[in-house]
Design a protein around this motif. Structure first.
Motif, PDB file in Angstrom:
ATOM      1  N   UNK A 161       0.850  -1.190   0.000  1.00 20.71           N
ATOM      2  CA  UNK A 161       0.000   0.000   0.000  1.00 20.71           C
ATOM      3  C   UNK A 161       0.884   1.238   0.000  1.00 20.71           C
ATOM      4  N   UNK A 162       0.438   2.281  -0.669  1.00 22.63           N
ATOM      5  CA  UNK A 162       1.243   3.502  -0.750  1.00 22.63           C
ATOM      6  C   UNK A 162       1.431   4.146   0.617  1.00 22.63           C
ATOM      7  N   UNK A 163       0.476   3.968   1.536  1.00 20.35           N
ATOM      8  CA  UNK A 163       0.567   4.550   2.869  1.00 20.35           C
ATOM      9  C   UNK A 163       1.304   3.669   3.861  1.00 20.35           C
ATOM     10  N   UNK A 164       1.843   2.547   3.401  1.00 17.08           N
ATOM     11  CA  UNK A 164       2.537   1.609   4.268  1.00 17.08           C
ATOM     12  C   UNK A 164       1.714   0.361   4.502  1.00 17.08           C
ATOM     13  N   UNK A 165       2.358  -0.703   4.845  1.00 11.90           N
ATOM     14  CA  UNK A 165       1.696  -1.983   5.071  1.00 11.90           C
ATOM     15  C   UNK A 165       1.334  -2.662   3.763  1.00 11.90           C
TER      16      UNK A 165
END
Length: 55
Positions: free
Chosen positions: A24-28
């Motif tokens: 995911x672009x936001x992390x994770x």
């Protein structure tokens, strides 16, 4: 270079299943589960995963 991001498995009876982990672009990651219909993959579930580690 491509990273392995999931796996496909088959039981003795029943269809193939696939589990993928997409960054995911936001992390994770997003875990996506799908079943083989004979013509293509049908997504059966998805969820956000915050941490993964090898076991």
């Amino acid at each position: 270079m491509a990273d392995a991001n999931g796996f496909v498995y088959e039981s003795i009876r029943g269809p193939k299943w696939k589990v993928e982990f997409d960054r995911r672009s936001g992390g994770g990651f997003e875990r996506v589960e799908a079943v083989w219909t004979g013509c293509g993959w049908r997504v059966t579930g998805r969820e956000v995963v915050t941490t993964m580690r090898r076991i």
